[in-house]
Design a protein around this motif. Structure first.
Motif, PDB file in Angstrom:
ATOM      1  N   SER A 183      54.953  38.512  44.950  1.00  0.00           N
ATOM      2  CA  SER A 183      54.611  39.929  44.971  1.00  0.00           C
ATOM      3  C   SER A 183      53.790  40.241  46.214  1.00  0.00           C
ATOM      4  N   THR A 184      53.563  41.518  46.430  1.00  0.00           N
ATOM      5  CA  THR A 184      52.746  41.939  47.567  1.00  0.00           C
ATOM      6  C   THR A 184      51.262  41.825  47.265  1.00  0.00           C
ATOM      7  N   THR A 185      50.880  41.531  46.042  1.00  0.00           N
ATOM      8  CA  THR A 185      49.467  41.532  45.657  1.00  0.00           C
ATOM      9  C   THR A 185      48.869  40.146  45.516  1.00  0.00           C
ATOM     10  N   VAL A 186      49.678  39.113  45.455  1.00  0.00           N
ATOM     11  CA  VAL A 186      49.156  37.792  45.129  1.00  0.00           C
ATOM     12  C   VAL A 186      48.420  37.141  46.298  1.00  0.00           C
ATOM     13  N   THR A 187      48.556  37.670  47.514  1.00  0.00           N
ATOM     14  CA  THR A 187      47.881  37.087  48.674  1.00  0.00           C
ATOM     15  C   THR A 187      46.610  37.826  49.050  1.00  0.00           C
ATOM     16  N   THR A 188      46.205  38.817  48.259  1.00  0.00           N
ATOM     17  CA  THR A 188      45.007  39.593  48.563  1.00  0.00           C
ATOM     18  C   THR A 188      44.063  39.590  47.356  1.00  0.00           C
ATOM     19  N   THR A 189      42.848  40.045  47.577  1.00  0.00           N
ATOM     20  CA  THR A 189      41.856  40.084  46.501  1.00  0.00           C
ATOM     21  C   THR A 189      41.881  41.401  45.727  1.00  0.00           C
ATOM     22  N   GLY A 190      42.841  42.276  45.991  1.00  0.00           N
ATOM     23  CA  GLY A 190      42.849  43.602  45.380  1.00  0.00           C
ATOM     24  C   GLY A 190      42.791  43.585  43.865  1.00  0.00           C
ATOM     25  N   ARG A 191      43.692  42.843  43.224  1.00  0.00           N
ATOM     26  CA  ARG A 191      43.691  42.777  41.759  1.00  0.00           C
ATOM     27  C   ARG A 191      42.399  42.131  41.246  1.00  0.00           C
ATOM     28  N   ALA A 192      41.885  41.156  41.973  1.00  0.00           N
ATOM     29  CA  ALA A 192      40.644  40.505  41.558  1.00  0.00           C
ATOM     30  C   ALA A 192      39.464  41.468  41.646  1.00  0.00           C
ATOM     31  N   GLU A 193      39.428  42.298  42.670  1.00  0.00           N
ATOM     32  CA  GLU A 193      38.353  43.290  42.789  1.00  0.00           C
ATOM     33  C   GLU A 193      38.392  44.258  41.613  1.00  0.00           C
ATOM     34  N   GLN A 194      39.594  44.643  41.199  1.00  0.00           N
ATOM     35  CA  GLN A 194      39.727  45.539  40.050  1.00  0.00           C
ATOM     36  C   GLN A 194      39.313  44.849  38.752  1.00  0.00           C
ATOM     37  N   ALA A 195      39.591  43.554  38.663  1.00  0.00           N
ATOM     38  CA  ALA A 195      39.327  42.814  37.426  1.00  0.00           C
ATOM     39  C   ALA A 195      37.859  42.444  37.251  1.00  0.00           C
ATOM     40  N   ALA A 196      37.151  42.208  38.346  1.00  0.00           N
ATOM     41  CA  ALA A 196      35.793  41.657  38.282  1.00  0.00           C
ATOM     42  C   ALA A 196      34.845  42.459  37.386  1.00  0.00           C
ATOM     43  N   PRO A 197      34.795  43.793  37.463  1.00  0.00           N
ATOM     44  CA  PRO A 197      33.880  44.517  36.559  1.00  0.00           C
ATOM     45  C   PRO A 197      34.205  44.312  35.087  1.00  0.00           C
ATOM     46  N   HIS A 198      35.474  44.159  34.758  1.00  0.00           N
ATOM     47  CA  HIS A 198      35.873  43.937  33.368  1.00  0.00           C
ATOM     48  C   HIS A 198      35.440  42.552  32.889  1.00  0.00           C
ATOM     49  N   LEU A 199      35.508  41.555  33.773  1.00  0.00           N
ATOM     50  CA  LEU A 199      35.047  40.223  33.404  1.00  0.00           C
ATOM     51  C   LEU A 199      33.533  40.222  33.218  1.00  0.00           C
ATOM     52  N   ARG A 200      32.836  40.927  34.077  1.00  0.00           N
ATOM     53  CA  ARG A 200      31.377  41.027  33.940  1.00  0.00           C
ATOM     54  C   ARG A 200      31.012  41.706  32.610  1.00  0.00           C
ATOM     55  N   ALA A 201      31.760  42.750  32.241  1.00  0.00           N
ATOM     56  CA  ALA A 201      31.504  43.444  30.978  1.00  0.00           C
ATOM     57  C   ALA A 201      31.748  42.526  29.789  1.00  0.00           C
ATOM     58  N   LEU A 202      32.795  41.684  29.879  1.00  0.00           N
ATOM     59  CA  LEU A 202      33.066  40.733  28.804  1.00  0.00           C
ATOM     60  C   LEU A 202      31.895  39.780  28.619  1.00  0.00           C
ATOM     61  N   VAL A 203      31.374  39.238  29.714  1.00  0.00           N
ATOM     62  CA  VAL A 203      30.254  38.301  29.611  1.00  0.00           C
ATOM     63  C   VAL A 203      29.049  38.989  28.974  1.00  0.00           C
ATOM     64  N   ALA A 204      28.809  40.240  29.329  1.00  0.00           N
ATOM     65  CA  ALA A 204      27.714  40.981  28.703  1.00  0.00           C
ATOM     66  C   ALA A 204      27.942  41.129  27.201  1.00  0.00           C
ATOM     67  N   ASP A 205      29.177  41.398  26.797  1.00  0.00           N
ATOM     68  CA  ASP A 205      29.498  41.507  25.367  1.00  0.00           C
ATOM     69  C   ASP A 205      29.297  40.172  24.656  1.00  0.00           C
ATOM     70  N   LEU A 206      29.677  39.091  25.309  1.00  0.00           N
ATOM     71  CA  LEU A 206      29.499  37.778  24.689  1.00  0.00           C
ATOM     72  C   LEU A 206      28.019  37.457  24.508  1.00  0.00           C
ATOM     73  N   ARG A 207      27.211  37.801  25.485  1.00  0.00           N
ATOM     74  CA  ARG A 207      25.772  37.591  25.373  1.00  0.00           C
ATOM     75  C   ARG A 207      25.198  38.409  24.220  1.00  0.00           C
ATOM     76  N   ALA A 208      25.680  39.648  24.062  1.00  0.00           N
ATOM     77  CA  ALA A 208      25.185  40.503  22.992  1.00  0.00           C
ATOM     78  C   ALA A 208      25.617  39.990  21.623  1.00  0.00           C
ATOM     79  N   THR A 209      26.756  39.327  21.578  1.00  0.00           N
ATOM     80  CA  THR A 209      27.309  38.876  20.302  1.00  0.00           C
ATOM     81  C   THR A 209      26.776  37.514  19.892  1.00  0.00           C
ATOM     82  N   ALA A 210      26.800  36.566  20.810  1.00  0.00           N
ATOM     83  CA  ALA A 210      26.432  35.188  20.478  1.00  0.00           C
ATOM     84  C   ALA A 210      24.962  34.887  20.732  1.00  0.00           C
TER      85      ALA A 210
END
Length: 338
Positions: A183-210
């Protein structure tokens, strides 16, 4: 005569050097053209028809007291998505959604629209002392979720076997739109930049839960390691393990700006070893992910992964799975190194 002989030898050396420089320029130009084509040219692959699905369930802020409520709401949403997919004659998607709606499944999040998103828990998250978050790479979607879940299941089984008295949980996080391998996206960090805030939010949720006392490890496969690299700065996790990684977008583990231990491994038969570890600006787009995470220059703790290929890191019986389990359990001295 001696001068003429030396002159002829010198001319021969210069001609050979010129040929090598010309060949090197040709190879560099060809590589640049290939990479530019991957980035700039449109991909002509067939697009999967869009299947309608309900929006994600509305959930209360996640903590231990709302966990069961979130599981039930997301299962109900998956069941509705299954009915919608079946009504549009997409049997495969309907079957996937239906399986996720089963009472035994623990979904922290679910979105059946488009390529799909799902975050699934194996184990008792609210009581877990050790939590592993699996971050997938390219070509992972609801349509291929079974393969990703199999990796999470293998890891959870290994955790239970290696430390039967330890309370553990595994979180399979398909929380972003992964790029296609071709694909045209697999060689760039674009999708990763979009994903990073969601991963950070997940870790915050895990901290709140566990709770703050739980140890959290990110296990990042392939392009997922780029996601982890973009999310790492200041993230409240204890370990970040990069497997089958093309790079993180950072030149070193220090440049990730994380307090976590950073680990890296590559199987002996993993094709990603042949990916050029460079970052360059092509027509305003940054292509590539920088330093090889298993190289000494990156500075990660490199551990043994065995002879497996790109999809073998979580295969039962492998050195990679054994070592990843030790990392999650905090048994760092037991991790083996090449």
């Amino acid at each position: 005569m001696r001068f003429a002989s030396r002159y002829r030898r010198g001319e021969g050396v210069r001609r050979r050097a010129g040929r090598w420089r010309h060949a090197g320029r040709w190879r560099r130009a060809a590589l640049a053209a290939l990479v530019a084509g991957a980035v700039v040219l449109p991909l002509s692959a067939a697009v999967r028809p869009e299947i309608p699905a309900p929006p994600p369930a509305s959930l209360a802020p996640l903590d231990a007291s709302t966990l069961d409520e979130a599981y039930a709401a997301n299962r109900a949403n998956a069941a509705e998505a299954a009915r919608t997919a079946a009504a549009h004659h997409d049997r495969d998607r309907a079957a996937t959604d239906r399986s996720l709606a089963a009472r035994a499944r623990h979904l922290l999040a679910f979105d059946g629209r488009g390529s799909g998103r799902v975050t699934e828990v194996l184990g008792d998250l609210a009581r877990a002392d050790r939590i592993a978050v699996l971050v997938p790479g390219s070509d992972t979607s609801l349509d291929t979720y079974g393969r990703f879940r199999a990796a999470a299941t293998a890891l959870y089984g290994q955790l239970v076997r290696q430390a039967p008295g330890t309370r553990t949980a595994v979180v399979a996080w398909l929380g972003y739109e992964t790029p296609g391998t071709v694909s045209t996206t697999v060689t760039t960090t674009g999708r990763a930049e979009q994903a990073a805030p969601h991963l950070r939010a997940l870790v915050a949720d895990l901290r709140a839960t566990a709770g703050s006392g739980s140890r959290i490890s990110l296990l990042c496969h392939s392009y997922g390691s780029v996601v982890c690299g973009r999310a790492a700065a200041g993230l409240a996790v204890d370990d970040i393990a990069l497997v089958g990684s093309p790079g993180t977008g950072a030149e070193s583990a220090t440049a990730l700006h994380t307090r976590a231990r950073v680990w890296a491994a590559r199987g002996g038969d993993d094709w990603v070893a042949n990916v050029p570890h460079v970052r360059t600006n092509l027509f305003g787009t940054i292509v590539g992910f920088g330093t090889d995470p298993v190289s000494p220059a990156f500075g990660a703790r490199v551990f043994t992964a065995g002879d497996g290929g790109h999809s073998d890191y979580f295969r039962p019986g492998t050195a990679s799975l054994t070592n990843l389990t030790r990392i999650v359990l905090g048994e760092t001295k037991a991790v083996t190194h090449d």
